[in-house]
Design an enzyme around this catalytic site. Sequence first.
Site, PDB file in Angstrom:
ATOM      1  N   SER A 108      -1.149 -11.914 -20.114  1.00 19.46           N
ATOM      2  CA  SER A 108      -1.265 -11.798 -18.669  1.00 19.46           C
ATOM      3  C   SER A 108      -1.474 -13.179 -18.058  1.00 19.46           C
ATOM      4  O   SER A 108      -2.029 -14.082 -18.695  1.00 19.46           O
ATOM      5  CB  SER A 108      -2.448 -10.890 -18.312  1.00 19.46           C
ATOM      6  OG  SER A 108      -2.806 -11.016 -16.960  1.00 19.46           O
ATOM      7  N   CYS A 110      -3.613 -13.880 -16.024  1.00 15.79           N
ATOM      8  CA  CYS A 110      -5.043 -14.098 -15.779  1.00 15.79           C
ATOM      9  C   CYS A 110      -5.685 -14.993 -16.824  1.00 15.79           C
ATOM     10  O   CYS A 110      -6.860 -15.346 -16.706  1.00 15.79           O
ATOM     11  CB  CYS A 110      -5.785 -12.770 -15.696  1.00 15.79           C
ATOM     12  SG  CYS A 110      -5.982 -11.939 -17.284  1.00 15.79           S
ATOM     13  N   TYR A 137     -11.306  -9.621 -19.820  1.00 19.79           N
ATOM     14  CA  TYR A 137      -9.926  -9.297 -20.197  1.00 19.79           C
ATOM     15  C   TYR A 137      -9.161 -10.568 -20.552  1.00 19.79           C
ATOM     16  O   TYR A 137      -8.437 -10.628 -21.555  1.00 19.79           O
ATOM     17  CB  TYR A 137      -9.246  -8.557 -19.051  1.00 19.79           C
ATOM     18  CG  TYR A 137      -7.798  -8.207 -19.296  1.00 19.79           C
ATOM     19  CD1 TYR A 137      -7.448  -7.145 -20.111  1.00 19.79           C
ATOM     20  CD2 TYR A 137      -6.778  -8.934 -18.691  1.00 19.79           C
ATOM     21  CE1 TYR A 137      -6.121  -6.813 -20.333  1.00 19.79           C
ATOM     22  CE2 TYR A 137      -5.453  -8.611 -18.900  1.00 19.79           C
ATOM     23  CZ  TYR A 137      -5.129  -7.550 -19.717  1.00 19.79           C
ATOM     24  OH  TYR A 137      -3.808  -7.227 -19.932  1.00 19.79           O
ATOM     25  N   LYS A 141      -7.229 -11.849 -24.085  1.00 19.06           N
ATOM     26  CA  LYS A 141      -5.817 -12.222 -24.134  1.00 19.06           C
ATOM     27  C   LYS A 141      -5.628 -13.648 -24.644  1.00 19.06           C
ATOM     28  O   LYS A 141      -4.643 -13.952 -25.332  1.00 19.06           O
ATOM     29  CB  LYS A 141      -5.181 -12.039 -22.756  1.00 19.06           C
ATOM     30  CG  LYS A 141      -5.027 -10.582 -22.344  1.00 19.06           C
ATOM     31  CD  LYS A 141      -4.171  -9.844 -23.349  1.00 19.06           C
ATOM     32  CE  LYS A 141      -4.003  -8.372 -23.032  1.00 19.06           C
ATOM     33  NZ  LYS A 141      -3.172  -7.672 -24.045  1.00 19.06           N
TER      34      LYS A 141
END
Length: 317
Positions: A108, A110, A137, A141
């Site tokens: 992602s 992010c 999160y 990742k």
Amino acid sequence: MDRTTKIYVAGHRGLVGGALLRRLKRDGFENIVTRTSSELDLRDQSATRAFFAQEKPEVVILAAARVGGILANSQYPAQFLLDNIQIAANTIEAAQQNGVRKLLNLGSSCIYPKLAAQPLREEALLTGPLEPTNRAYAIAKIAAIEMCDSFRIQYGSDFISAMPTNLYGPFDNFDLNGSHVLPALLRKTHEAKKAGADTVEIWGSGTPLREFLHCDDLADACLFLLDNFSEPGPLNVGTGVDLSIRDLAEMIKDVVGFEGKLRFDASKPDGTPRKLMDVSRLAEAGWTAKIGLREGIETTYQWFLEHENELPERAHR
């Protein structure tokens, strides 16, 4: 990839995995392996190892994850961190142990620092603090990227990592308690139209800038990368074009046909001020997005209308 290549799509019932499955079938791939999360819990190391030992996939696309928007990430950081690290660690380890020749790890945007220079370049990874609302999160990742790179260094594994921008499309999660901004706005605006409401309330000031990629474009990019890319580190996948949340809401309002007003609640969190991907590295490799945002929203809304009564309250992990 040969059309008989045995491909395991992890997370095939989610937005990304579903798009991948549709694309692989359309292209004539005959040997696709899938498991629902109830059939195979990738958080369970022994179950994951047993699955890989039995099935021996040649190619793995890791699209399984616990995902959600600002609200879900803020409320359940422990689950977002633990679940995603376990999924990545178990899948990547089992892939290496069982001779998987290519693994594509999907992450992602992010992962990049909250205030990184825009557009976001791959080199910005780990150069500053993350956005607090989805830090757990993001760390999971980032760990998955490092796992792929470490396995490449230590074992010579051809494991790669692609970082998509904000995704949307058919089969998205439209549950307002856990969805991302585009499907949430689509559903809220649709429900306001049905109810004859005068306004739609939208979290935040409307000023943050976001980039959106249709899930079918991502599926196309994934197949391209499996055939044409083999390098460490994250690789950005996006359109290279962004717009404000306010402009997105106006576009959705127009597509839905809602005639009321949009009201932005600036007391709610905005998240990262801007998240635009630098996709020059992917473009140089030979791939660019094809589906325009207006076109993508129109087809997604049409799908939503056709399946509104069938939608589960929460998307499958």
